[in-house]
Design an enzyme around this catalytic site. Structure first.
Site, PDB file in Angstrom:
ATOM      1  N   LEU A 122     -43.834   0.183  21.876  1.00  0.00           N
ATOM      2  CA  LEU A 122     -45.042   0.648  21.720  1.00  0.00           C
ATOM      3  C   LEU A 122     -46.091  -0.335  20.952  1.00  0.00           C
ATOM      4  O   LEU A 122     -47.330  -0.732  21.050  1.00  0.00           O
ATOM      5  CB  LEU A 122     -45.356   2.165  21.231  1.00  0.00           C
ATOM      6  CG  LEU A 122     -46.857   2.663  21.050  1.00  0.00           C
ATOM      7  CD1 LEU A 122     -47.667   2.501  22.246  1.00  0.00           C
ATOM      8  CD2 LEU A 122     -46.794   4.085  20.505  1.00  0.00           C
ATOM      9  N   HIS A 123     -45.670  -0.646  19.671  1.00  0.00           N
ATOM     10  CA  HIS A 123     -46.301  -1.559  18.675  1.00  0.00           C
ATOM     11  C   HIS A 123     -46.550  -2.618  19.233  1.00  0.00           C
ATOM     12  O   HIS A 123     -47.819  -3.193  19.308  1.00  0.00           O
ATOM     13  CB  HIS A 123     -45.354  -1.790  17.543  1.00  0.00           C
ATOM     14  CG  HIS A 123     -46.022  -2.653  16.508  1.00  0.00           C
ATOM     15  ND1 HIS A 123     -47.174  -2.590  16.116  1.00  0.00           N
ATOM     16  CD2 HIS A 123     -45.520  -3.802  16.188  1.00  0.00           C
ATOM     17  CE1 HIS A 123     -47.615  -3.829  15.248  1.00  0.00           C
ATOM     18  NE2 HIS A 123     -46.267  -4.489  15.263  1.00  0.00           N
ATOM     19  N   ARG A 124     -45.564  -3.528  20.017  1.00  0.00           N
ATOM     20  CA  ARG A 124     -46.051  -4.584  20.787  1.00  0.00           C
ATOM     21  C   ARG A 124     -47.081  -4.625  21.723  1.00  0.00           C
ATOM     22  O   ARG A 124     -47.902  -5.350  22.202  1.00  0.00           O
ATOM     23  CB  ARG A 124     -44.735  -5.096  21.410  1.00  0.00           C
ATOM     24  CG  ARG A 124     -43.861  -5.602  20.154  1.00  0.00           C
ATOM     25  CD  ARG A 124     -42.680  -6.620  20.738  1.00  0.00           C
ATOM     26  NE  ARG A 124     -41.624  -5.995  21.553  1.00  0.00           N
ATOM     27  CZ  ARG A 124     -40.713  -5.380  20.913  1.00  0.00           C
ATOM     28  NH1 ARG A 124     -40.484  -5.208  19.712  1.00  0.00           N
ATOM     29  NH2 ARG A 124     -39.835  -4.558  21.738  1.00  0.00           N
TER      30      ARG A 124
END
Length: 187
Positions: free
Chosen positions: A28-30
């Protein structure tokens, strides 16, 4: 923050739920970095704030357009067998609100010593005297294990959940879906 989407971890005999949540969160962060979004927040509706983990669900909050744009990306690649993707839904009208923010904890005495040597010109012995082995701080906050894309080092992302509030607070979210000012719906 009028829509949400749940990502529920599926049971897996080979991986612990905490490992799967860390992998999902890293993806999700990426995805948020790639998208460049500051309009998507997160919550963990099954978790608790006493350091016992985040539970089995990661909830994404934002406008329908922002969430659709995120889902159009390929950030869930490799996780689809481990996650049940919910339907995009409208936030209930009676939802309360809560701020989720990152808390950085200087818990590694060795890293603190290296920083003191570099910043203050101390010798290794001086740094060891100034920062003993028990100098690292501890916290009972829940965390997610991540690996830095830039340095490759592993770190813990500690997340604090603020008190429940009646009214939403506007603001932006970072690339982890966390904010020091904005709230997400809590239900």
């Amino acid at each position: 923050m009028d829509h949400y989407l749940d990502l529920k971890l599926l049971p897996d005999p080979e991986f612990a739920a905490t490992q799967l949540m860390s992998a999902l969160f890293a993806k999700l962060h990426r995805g948020l970095v790639e998208l460049g979004s500051t309009a998507i927040g997160i919550s963990f509706p099954d978790g608790d704030s006493a350091g016992h983990g985040f539970g089995q669900r990661l909830r994404l909050h934002g406008s329908a357009a922002a969430l659709d744009q995120l889902l159009a990306g390929n950030w869930l690649k490799g996780m689809r067998d481990h996650v049940q993707l919910g339907e995009l839904a409208v936030v209930p009208a009676n939802a309360q609100h809560r701020r989720l923010r990152r808390v950085q904890v200087d818990s590694n005495p060795e890293r603190l010593r290296r920083r003191a040597i570099k910043r203050h010109g101390l010798t290794e012995e001086q740094a060891r005297q100034r920062i003993p082995d028990h100098a690292g701080k501890t916290t009972a906050l829940p965390f997610i294990d991540l690996r830095s894309q830039s340095s490759g080092q592993r770190f813990r992302l500690f997340i604090a959940q603020g008190p429940l509030q009646t009214n939403p607070q506007p603001g932006t979210f970072n690339a982890y879906g966390l904010s020091h000012e904005a709230t997400v719906p809590w239900f």
